[in-house]
Write an enzyme that holds these catalytic residues in place. Structure first.
Site, PDB file in Angstrom:
ATOM      1  N   TYR A 103      84.225  13.342  75.201  1.00  0.00           N
ATOM      2  CA  TYR A 103      83.755  12.591  76.366  1.00  0.00           C
ATOM      3  C   TYR A 103      84.252  13.332  77.599  1.00  0.00           C
ATOM      4  CZ  TYR A 103      83.379   8.771  79.768  1.00  0.00           C
ATOM      5  OH  TYR A 103      83.079   8.013  80.884  1.00  0.00           O
ATOM      6  N   ASP A 144      79.150  12.866  75.196  1.00  0.00           N
ATOM      7  CA  ASP A 144      78.695  12.732  76.572  1.00  0.00           C
ATOM      8  C   ASP A 144      79.326  13.860  77.371  1.00  0.00           C
ATOM      9  OD1 ASP A 144      78.168  12.066  79.179  1.00  0.00           O
ATOM     10  OD2 ASP A 144      79.090  10.076  79.099  1.00  0.00           O
TER      11      ASP A 144
END
Length: 257
Positions: A105, A144
């Site tokens: 992330y 992400d």
């Protein structure tokens, strides 16, 4: 071998919005999530028989965090880059026999770009980390990455040119990473596909009109490209402001290091 990645933007909330239905439907060999936003003991997952769970919790409560649910036993698990820890819970690395999986992330530069310098430094360290892993075994990176790499990767490129997630500096870091020996699996298979997004603002009707960004990825070491059979996203799956992304690899074509 199917791998799925999903920024759930709060796993407890996502579980109440159908997470388990999708999880069981996909039957993924490896299922990675980002932004779990919880601490140890705050949730009991119903992954089903055969899945092992690995978590990296952020020190700050209700923030960041990653997890991997896997049907296969990893040889090793690591929870950071330079050290085996990551205070914001942003990285999980699982080593398997023929490849290494990195669930990540990436830090957001923030709307006012106040965290851009930190983000760019983090990108440098992360690329170095991936290259060190790649020397040992091919790498699969998912998560992400908080950047739309090219104009095709977001709906309104011109109006977002210097906004967080689409600054020249962030896009350049992605370019450098790809040039270092990694491949964007989706663009490898679908170089010209438009309107393929993974994140939408919570503004009214934005998702319905598909005014989105593609900021969730599966990157693979270049020598894994012959094993790549499918890559895509499931924008019809709700429960988060992101949708799941996935990749399918032919294990027989993964080179043995």
């Amino acid at each position: 071998m199917k791998l799925v990645s999903w920024n759930v933007n709060g796993l407890r909330a996502c579980v109440n919005k159908g997470f388990h239905d999708y999880f069981h439907e996909t039957q993924a060999d490896l299922f990675c999530v980002q932004e779990t936003k919880l601490q140890e003991g705050q949730i009991s997952m119903e992954c089903g028989e055969g899945y092992k769970e690995y978590w990296n919790y952020a020190e700050k409560k209700g923030y960041s965090g990653t997890a991997v649910f896997t049907k296969r036993e990893p040889l090793s698990v690591r929870y950071g880059m330079e050290e085996d820890r990551e205070p914001e819970g942003r990285i999980l690395t699982l080593e398997f026999e023929t490849f290494q999986l990195v669930n990540v992330y990436t830090p957001n530069a923030k709307r006012d770009l106040s965290r851009l310098d930190y983000r760019l430094d983090w990108e440098e360290r992360f690329r170095h980390y991936l290259l060190q892993l790649d020397k040992k075994k091919p790498v699969i990176v998912c998560g992400d990455l908080n950047v739309a790499h090219q104009e095709i990767d977001l709906k309104n490129a011109k109006s977002n040119k210097n906004n967080s997630g689409f600054t020249p500096e962030e896009r350049e870091k992605m370019t450098v990473l790809l040039e270092a020996g990694f491949v964007d699996s989706f663009r490898s298979l679908y170089p010209d596909r438009t309107d393929a997004y993974t994140w939408w603002s919570n503004m009214p009707k934005v998702r319905e009109r598909n005014v989105g960004w593609r900021i969730d990825y599966f990157l693979v070491s270049s020598r894994l490209v012959p094993a790549l059979t499918e890559a895509g996203m499931d924008p019809h799956i709700l429960g988060s402001d992101h949708c799941p992304v996935y990749v399918v690899l032919d294990e027989e074509k993964i080179p043995v290091s």
